[in-house]
Design a protein around this motif. Structure first.
Motif, short mmCIF file in Angstrom:
data_model
loop_
_atom_site.label_atom_id
_atom_site.label_comp_id
_atom_site.label_asym_id
_atom_site.label_seq_id
_atom_site.Cartn_x
_atom_site.Cartn_y
_atom_site.Cartn_z
N SER A 159 -10.38 -29.86 -18.44
CA SER A 159 -10.76 -30.32 -19.77
C SER A 159 -10.71 -31.84 -19.89
CB SER A 159 -9.83 -29.71 -20.82
OG SER A 159 -10.00 -28.31 -20.89
N SER A 160 -10.62 -32.53 -18.78
CA SER A 160 -10.57 -34.00 -18.79
C SER A 160 -11.98 -34.58 -18.88
CB SER A 160 -9.87 -34.52 -17.53
OG SER A 160 -8.54 -34.04 -17.46
N GLY A 215 -10.28 -28.51 -27.27
CA GLY A 215 -8.94 -28.29 -26.76
C GLY A 215 -8.83 -26.83 -26.34
N ASP A 218 -7.81 -35.74 -22.83
CA ASP A 218 -6.91 -34.90 -22.02
C ASP A 218 -6.94 -35.30 -20.54
OD1 ASP A 218 -6.22 -33.58 -24.31
OD2 ASP A 218 -7.12 -31.66 -23.77
N HIS A 275 -12.57 -26.34 -19.40
CA HIS A 275 -11.36 -25.55 -19.12
C HIS A 275 -11.60 -24.57 -17.98
CE1 HIS A 275 -7.62 -23.26 -20.24
NE2 HIS A 275 -7.23 -24.47 -20.57
N HIS A 319 -3.23 -30.41 -19.97
CA HIS A 319 -3.89 -31.28 -20.95
C HIS A 319 -3.13 -32.58 -21.17
CE1 HIS A 319 -6.87 -28.24 -22.31
NE2 HIS A 319 -5.95 -27.42 -21.82
#
Length: 364
Positions: A105-106, A251, A119, A309, A162
């Motif tokens: 999720s970066s 998120g 994140d 994710h 995260h």
């Protein structure tokens, strides 16, 4: 046991005018009662959906991790990564809002010429331990030390996949703005970020940096970095608006009616970055199946969806490529446009090019 605990913890991070709004983004849309319903009377936070359930029994779950046969949990072939240099990032057109997926999720994000990380997890493992826990399938497209100057960091919640302590400590002295959910600021302060640089937000509160507006919005998840701090800090999604684009970052979340609420208040979105991975029957209300992720995108009134994710850490019982296979099939059937860039591939938000099903060529 430490390995199992680390996996469970992982499942369950400038010279411009700055404004932080400590009230709702639109006070007429959010009343005082709604603003506080997710706050526990004695501190901490809760999910408010009447269908939310987080009573998964730990011992049966541990037994599954020990005994259940896994199929293609990790890739046998190399994940394709497009290397990125600081010079390339520095030369991105200032009038072009850009997104680069760094892994899991970066995200590297450029909006209105500002550079943000969402994140950022650059460590080898998403774990409290350096020697155990979910290990990266691939290296980031650029090393953290090689990034150009970063204006701000956005953190969705404090789970290890995260909020990465090592990455934050390295960014602490060079980044001027850290936007985090309530309570997460305590972690950052412990790791060397000065208080003046941290902007803790409740749901519906907004942070503004010049012409970029970042609003924390609800999710259905939980928080905690140890065995005894569950839900002491808040979890959030984010609406990010610039002069030329409107973005949404989910998120982590289970499916809930909050997506429709966010879509009605802030949509439509040029691009939604929606959690699509780490789902399982044993934690069905804190992570979404691909079908639910697609519905969340529709609820949000998104134009194009980037499934995130996935593709970097093994955090569930499904195969590493199952989230991407499912979302591609579901989106095609629903006539929804998805964006599946390789790690490091540049996406210009207002001129999104067609991406490939890169995982298909290396699926086990």
């Amino acid at each position: 046991m430490k390995l199992i605990i680390s996996i469970l913890l992982s499942i369950g991070g400038v010279m411009l005018a700055t404004t932080v709004c400590k009230s709702a983004n639109n006070p007429s849309d959010v009343n005082a009662t709604e603003q506080l319903t997710h706050h526990k009377a004695k501190g901490g936070y809760i999910n408010t959906s009447p269908t939310f359930n987080d009573d998964t029994a730990i011992l049966p779950l541990l037994k599954r991790y020990i005994t259940e046969t896994r199929v293609d949990a990790t890739p046998n072939n190399s994940i394709p990564v497009i290397a990125v240099t600081a010079e390339q990032l520095s030369q991105l057109p200032k009038n072009q809002d850009s997104v680069i997926r760094l892994g899991h999720s970066s995200i590297f994000l450029q909006v209105n010429g500002q550079r943000w990380l969402i994140d950022p997890v650059f460590s080898e493992r998403a774990s409290p331990f350096s020697f155990a826990g979910p290990k990266r399938f691939h290296q980031p497209p650029i090393a953290l030390a090689d990034l150009p100057e970063i204006d701000g960091v956005i953190i969705s919640h404090d789970h290890y996949d995260h909020l990465d302590k090592a990455s934050i400590k390295q960014l602490a002295t060079s980044v001027s703005h850290f936007v985090v959910p309530l309570g997460v600021d305590k972690h950052l302060k412990d790791w060397g970020v000065i208080s003046e640089h941290i902007h803790p937000l409740d749901w519906w509160q907004t942070f503004k940096l010049a012409n970029v507006t970042i609003t924390a919005t609800p999710t259905q998840h939980f928080s905690g970095r140890g065995l005894f701090d569950k839900n002491e800090t808040l979890w959030a999604s984010y609406v990010i608006k610039s002069n030329s684009s409107s973005l949404y970052f989910s998120g982590d979340s289970g499916y809930f009616d909050g997506f429709k609420q966010i879509g009605e208040r802030f949509g439509p979105f040029d691009l939604t970055m929606v959690e699509t991975g780490a789902y399982d029957k044993d934690w069905a209300t804190i992570h979404m199946t691909p079908a639910q992720s697609l519905q969340a995108h529709i609820d949000l009134q998104g134009k194009k969806m980037m499934p995130i994710h996935n593709g970097t850490f093994d955090l569930a019982f499904h195969s590493w490529y199952d989230p991407l296979n499912q979302i591609a099939q579901l989106a095609s059937a629903a006539n929804v446009e998805i964006v599946t860039p390789k790690m490091g591939e540049l996406i210009a938000v207002n001129e999104i090019h067609e991406t490939t099903h890169w995982w298909a060529a290396i699926s086990n």
